[in-house]
Scaffold this active site. Structure first.
Site, PDB file in Angstrom:
ATOM      1  N   HIS A 115       0.849  -1.207   0.000  1.00  9.20           N
ATOM      2  CA  HIS A 115       0.000   0.000   0.000  1.00  9.20           C
ATOM      3  C   HIS A 115       0.882   1.254   0.000  1.00  9.20           C
ATOM      4  CE1 HIS A 115      -2.932   2.991   1.220  1.00  9.20           C
ATOM      5  NE2 HIS A 115      -3.868   2.143   0.865  1.00  9.20           N
TER       6      HIS A 115
ATOM      7  N   GLU B 209      -4.302   1.713  -7.593  1.00 10.57           N
ATOM      8  CA  GLU B 209      -4.703   2.774  -6.665  1.00 10.57           C
ATOM      9  C   GLU B 209      -3.784   3.983  -6.831  1.00 10.57           C
ATOM     10  OE1 GLU B 209      -6.578   2.570  -2.492  1.00 10.57           O
ATOM     11  OE2 GLU B 209      -4.445   2.411  -2.165  1.00 10.57           O
TER      12      GLU B 209
HETATM   13  P1  PGA Z   1      -9.888   5.814   0.490  1.00 10.23           P
HETATM   14  O1  PGA Z   1      -8.636   4.847   0.809  1.00 10.23           O
HETATM   15  O2  PGA Z   1     -11.004   4.949   0.005  1.00 10.23           O
HETATM   16  O3  PGA Z   1     -10.201   6.474   1.802  1.00 10.23           O
HETATM   17  O4  PGA Z   1      -9.418   6.764  -0.552  1.00 10.23           O
HETATM   18  C1  PGA Z   1      -8.307   3.796  -0.030  1.00 10.23           C
HETATM   19  C2  PGA Z   1      -7.030   3.162   0.445  1.00 10.23           C
HETATM   20  O5  PGA Z   1      -6.063   3.865   0.690  1.00 10.23           O
HETATM   21  O6  PGA Z   1      -6.933   1.936   0.580  1.00 10.23           O
END
Ligand code: PGA
Length: 251
Positions: free
Chosen positions: A96, A165
Site C-alpha cells: 500500500h 490505486e
Molecule cells: P480511500 O482509501 O477509500 O479512503 O481513498 C483507499 C485506500 O487507501 O486503501
C-alpha cells in the site's frame, strides 16, 4: 467470468469494540448478497478476535491482513509473518502506498512479501499506482507491476489480486480526487494486456457508495479497495449492494 471483489481497508482506525460492532453489522448486512467477495482488512491486533466474528459465518465475507513480513520467523521486532496468521486470513494487502511513503517500503521488499504470501497460500492484494506528478505516465505503472511480480511464476498469477490505486486519489491525501472510471479502466486494461493477468484487478481511491457503480459498470474493473467509506457500516453495505447491481449479478 472474473470475481467481483470489494476490499475494506480499515487502516489504523477503530477500537477493538468498535471494530467488532462494525464487522458484525457488515456481516449481517451483506449476508443476502451473492456473487461477490468482500474482504475486511482490520488492524493486525484485531485479526484473531474478528476471525470469530467473520470467518466461516457468511460465505462471501473473509478476513485479510493489511500487511505481512516476508520472513517466516526470527529477530524482526514488531513484525507479523504469514504463518502466524494464515489460519485466519485468506488475503493480505501488500505494498500500500501509505507503507511505501511512511515506512519506506521499496519494490524489492514488496516483491518478497508477495512471494511469502504465495508460499503460505495467502492471496496478496498488490497495490500499485502513480503519484500526482507521474499521472500521465501509465507505462511506469506497468513497469512497476512487472518488477513487483519478479520471480512469481506465471501459473501463480491467478492467485493474485491487483489493485490499481493512484496515490493522488486516496482520500487521506491532500487535494485528493477519485480517478475517473474511464481513466482507471484504461490503466487496468493496459495491465491485463501487457502483463497477461486474468485475475481480478480492482480500483482504489475515494470510492464510496455513490461512485462505485460508475467503476463497476466497466468490464475491466473487478471491484474496489475502499478506505474511509468502509468504516461506516451503512455506507459500506450499500456500496457492496450497488457493486453487485451494477455488474448485473443480482440473480
Ligand atoms: P480511500 O482509501 O477509500 O479512503 O481513498 C483507499 C485506500 O487507501 O486503501
Amino acid at each position: 467470468m472474473r470475481r467481483l471483489v470489494i476490499v475494506a481497508n480499515w487502516k489504523m482506525n477503530l477500537t477493538l469494540s468498535e471494530a467488532e460492532v462494525l464487522a458484525t453489522m457488515i456481516r449481517n448486512g451483506v449476508s443476502h448478497l451473492r456473487h461477490i467477495e468482500i474482504i475486511i482488512c482490520p488492524p493486525t491486533a484485531y485479526l484473531y478476535s474478528l476471525s470469530e466474528t467473520i470467518s466461516g459465518r457468511v460465505e462471501q465475507l473473509s478476513l485479510g491482513a493489511q500487511n505481512i513480513y516476508y520472513e517466516d520467523e526470527g529477530a524482526f521486532t514488531g513484525e507479523t509473518s504469514a504463518p502466524m496468521i494464515k489460519k485466519i486470513v485468506r488475503y493480505s494487502i501488500i505494498g500500500h502506498s501509505e507503507r511505501r511513503r511512511y515506512l519506506g517500503e521499496g519494490i524489492g521488499f514488496i516483491n518478497q512479501k508477495i512471494i511469502a504470501c504465495l508460499r503460505h497460500q495467502i492471496t496478496p492484494i498488490i497495490c500499485v499506482g502513480e503519484l500526482k506528478k507521474e499521472r500521465l505516465s501509465p507505462q511506469k505503472i506497468i513497469t512497476e507491476l512487472k518488477e513487483l511480480l519478479d520471480g512469481v511464476k506465471k501459473s501463480d498469477y491467478q492467485k493474485l489480486i491487483v489493485c490499481y490505486e493512484p496515490v493522488w486519489a486516496i482520500s487521506a491525501n491532500k487535494n485528493s480526487e477519485p480517478a475517473s472510471p474511464e481513466y482507471a479502466s484504461e490503466i487496468i486494461r493496459m495491465m491485463r494486456q501487457q502483463i497477461g493477468l486474468s485475475t481480478p484487478i480492482i480500483y482504489g481511491g475515494s470510492v464510496d457508495a455513490k461512485n462505485i457503480a460508475g467503476y463497476c459498470k466497466y468490464g475491466d474493473i473487478d471491484g474496489a479497495l475502499v478506505g474511509s467509506a468502509s468504516l461506516k457500516a451503512k455506507e459500506f453495505i450499500s456500496l457492496c449492494e450497488r457493486a453487485v447491481e451494477s455488474k448485473n449479478l443480482t440473480s
